[in-house]
Motif scaffolding. Structure first.
Motif, mmCIF file in Angstrom:
data_model
loop_
_atom_site.group_PDB
_atom_site.id
_atom_site.type_symbol
_atom_site.label_atom_id
_atom_site.label_comp_id
_atom_site.label_asym_id
_atom_site.label_seq_id
_atom_site.Cartn_x
_atom_site.Cartn_y
_atom_site.Cartn_z
ATOM 1 N N ALA A 280 -15.232 21.861 12.307
ATOM 2 C CA ALA A 280 -13.977 21.415 11.702
ATOM 3 C C ALA A 280 -14.249 20.496 10.516
ATOM 4 C CB ALA A 280 -13.114 20.702 12.750
ATOM 5 N N MET A 281 -15.097 19.495 10.709
ATOM 6 C CA MET A 281 -15.398 18.572 9.608
ATOM 7 C C MET A 281 -16.057 19.315 8.444
ATOM 8 S SD MET A 281 -14.345 15.484 10.063
ATOM 9 C CE MET A 281 -15.342 14.321 9.112
ATOM 10 N N LYS B 164 -6.134 11.952 24.666
ATOM 11 C CA LYS B 164 -7.069 11.022 24.043
ATOM 12 C C LYS B 164 -6.574 10.583 22.664
ATOM 13 C CE LYS B 164 -11.682 9.769 23.289
ATOM 14 N NZ LYS B 164 -13.072 9.849 23.489
ATOM 15 N N GLY C 285 -16.606 19.839 16.403
ATOM 16 C CA GLY C 285 -16.456 18.729 15.452
ATOM 17 C C GLY C 285 -17.159 19.024 14.140
ATOM 18 N N THR D 185 -15.945 10.902 20.824
ATOM 19 C CA THR D 185 -14.609 11.203 20.314
ATOM 20 C C THR D 185 -14.437 12.695 20.039
ATOM 21 O OG1 THR D 185 -14.554 9.012 19.323
ATOM 22 C CG2 THR D 185 -12.919 10.588 18.528
ATOM 23 N N PHE D 186 -15.441 13.324 19.407
ATOM 24 C CA PHE D 186 -15.393 14.765 19.113
ATOM 25 C C PHE D 186 -16.460 15.468 19.955
ATOM 26 C CE2 PHE D 186 -13.918 14.753 14.338
ATOM 27 C CZ PHE D 186 -12.786 14.030 14.688
ATOM 28 N N LEU E 34 -10.741 14.293 8.378
ATOM 29 C CA LEU E 34 -11.112 13.678 9.655
ATOM 30 C C LEU E 34 -9.940 13.731 10.649
ATOM 31 C CD1 LEU E 34 -13.175 12.049 11.353
ATOM 32 C CD2 LEU E 34 -12.246 9.976 10.329
ATOM 33 N N HIS F 134 -14.308 19.716 4.731
ATOM 34 C CA HIS F 134 -14.963 18.988 3.637
ATOM 35 C C HIS F 134 -15.756 19.888 2.700
ATOM 36 C CE1 HIS F 134 -13.733 15.719 6.284
ATOM 37 N NE2 HIS F 134 -13.590 15.065 5.152
ATOM 38 N N ASP G 131 -5.809 13.968 6.495
ATOM 39 C CA ASP G 131 -7.070 14.235 5.796
ATOM 40 C C ASP G 131 -8.037 15.003 6.703
ATOM 41 O OD1 ASP G 131 -8.369 12.480 7.477
ATOM 42 O OD2 ASP G 131 -8.803 10.980 5.944
ATOM 43 N N PHE H 165 -11.800 5.180 16.601
ATOM 44 C CA PHE H 165 -12.611 6.386 16.725
ATOM 45 C C PHE H 165 -14.050 6.123 17.190
ATOM 46 C CE2 PHE H 165 -10.528 10.155 14.382
ATOM 47 C CZ PHE H 165 -9.248 9.685 14.629
ATOM 48 N N ALA I 271 -19.945 8.985 19.560
ATOM 49 C CA ALA I 271 -18.913 8.047 20.001
ATOM 50 C C ALA I 271 -18.136 8.592 21.197
ATOM 51 C CB ALA I 271 -17.947 7.761 18.843
ATOM 52 N N CYS J 91 -20.664 12.206 9.666
ATOM 53 C CA CYS J 91 -19.498 11.616 10.324
ATOM 54 C C CYS J 91 -19.185 12.359 11.625
ATOM 55 C CB CYS J 91 -18.303 11.660 9.368
ATOM 56 S SG CYS J 91 -16.792 10.982 10.040
ATOM 57 N N MET K 154 -11.874 10.652 4.915
ATOM 58 C CA MET K 154 -12.953 10.536 5.905
ATOM 59 C C MET K 154 -13.091 9.096 6.421
ATOM 60 S SD MET K 154 -16.850 11.633 5.440
ATOM 61 C CE MET K 154 -16.528 12.451 3.895
ATOM 62 N N HIS K 155 -12.078 8.272 6.140
ATOM 63 C CA HIS K 155 -12.117 6.868 6.564
ATOM 64 C C HIS K 155 -11.937 6.794 8.073
ATOM 65 C CE1 HIS K 155 -11.555 6.498 2.308
ATOM 66 N NE2 HIS K 155 -11.494 5.189 2.328
ATOM 67 N N ILE K 156 -12.961 6.363 8.784
ATOM 68 C CA ILE K 156 -12.903 6.307 10.243
ATOM 69 C C ILE K 156 -12.093 5.075 10.662
ATOM 70 C CG2 ILE K 156 -14.264 6.179 12.377
ATOM 71 C CD1 ILE K 156 -16.689 7.181 10.680
#
Lengths: 99, 216
Positions: B173-174, A47, B170, B164-165, A35, B178, A33, B7, B162, B155, B1-3
């Motif tokens: 891309a997101m 990572k 980020g 993470t991205f 994300l 989306h 998806d 993450f 976080a 997000c 988009m479920h984290i």
């Protein structure tokens, strides 16, 4: 709004939901998806592997909408169970909380 | 988009839960005020339908897929974004605990993004467009699309905080994924569902004036 015609809406909604539930395992895209795709694009492989390793904090009975060893029929069963569960919870909560 | 859990570090995930709780409380309070025997079946049908359609990932090219979120659809039907928060909270609870779709620690963030941000942005965009005399179809399409896009950008910011991205890649891309998921998965399906309901059961729309101009 009559309650009888709204029960009809519920049955119609349930039929549509169950049709989607039965078809989803066969027609849904298995591509990552948005994300996950974004993560693959912007997070280093190291990572990503670490995050994969960490996994989830809770052991779900039917991870990824599947039942182990049951293939597509297990996926159909999982989504059907989930649909009915959400229906039951929302109906029950609505009944308990209504004015 | 479920984290997923991995993450967002636990300390931040808890903060998102704390921010989400008052929204969940308000959604329950909305239900306490608005739910009656005639509306419970509508709520249950929408919740079940949204759970099922979230299992249906649509390919959007670039090796990526996406699915509808549905908060805007529910909010438009009940004429309240709190309805969207309530339904998404219930759906995310079942997805997280039973199907490992979205984490448990990160469920607060997921409720904020998909229930609160997408539903509020979607619903108020829809309302503003309707006030400007745009059609029901266009207003619901644009509202649902924008709701999803903004929630994905929020997000991406959470992913940056976080650690993470990276921030800009980020967001790009997101946003890109989306933008497209929002057109097909969210905008189109929401517009079709609202149009179908407005023409077959105009009485169901809490805001009756919405049914005007729809050919029955």
């Amino acid at each position: 709004m009559s309650s009888r015609s709204n029960m009809k809406f519920l049955y119609a909604g349930l039929v549509i939901a169950l049709i989607i539930a039965v078809l989803a395992p066969f027609i849904a895209s298995s591509d990552p998806d948005g994300l996950e795709s974004a993560a693959e694009g912007v997070v280093s492989e190291e990572k990503l592997a670490e995050m994969e390793e960490a996994g989830s904090v809770f052991s779900s009975p039917m991870p990824d909408y599947a039942i182990e060893g049951m293939g597509k029929s297990g996926e159909v069963a999982a989504i059907v169970v989930g649909t009915l569960l959400v229906l039951g919870i929302s109906y029950g909560l609505g009944k308990v909380i209504k004015k | 988009m479920h984290i997923p859990d991995s993450f967002i570090p636990l300390s931040q995930a808890i903060i998102y839960w704390i921010i989400a709780l008052p929204f969940i409380f308000m959604a329950l309070r909305w239900a306490g005020k608005e739910m009656d025997d005639t509306k419970v079946p509508i709520l249950a049908a929408l919740a079940a339908g949204i759970f099922a359609i979230q299992a249906l990932n649509i390919p959007i090219s670039m090796g990526t897929s996406g699915h509808m979120v549905g908060a805007t659809l529910v909010a438009i039907i009940f004429a309240s974004p709190w309805a969207g928060v309530l339904v998404l909270t219930l759906v995310l609870l079942v997805q997280g605990f039973v199907f490992a779709d979205g984490g448990i620690t990160t469920m607060g963030a997921n409720i904020l993004n998909m229930g609160v941000v997408s539903g509020f942005v979607g619903y108020y965009t829809f309302s503003a467009l309707m006030k400007h005399k745009l059609s029901l179809q266009i207003s619901s399409f644009v509202g649902a699309w924008l709701g999803l896009l903004v929630s994905a950008l929020v997000c991406a910011v959470q992913m940056y905080l976080a650690g993470t991205f990276p921030l800009v890649p980020g967001l790009v891309a997101m946003g890109t994924y989306h933008f497209i998921i929002g057109l097909i998965g969210e905008g189109l399906i929401t517009a079709i569902a609202i149009t179908a309901i407005a023409s077959s059961r105009p009485d169901l729309l809490e805001n009756r004036s919405l049914a005007r101009g729809v050919k029955t």
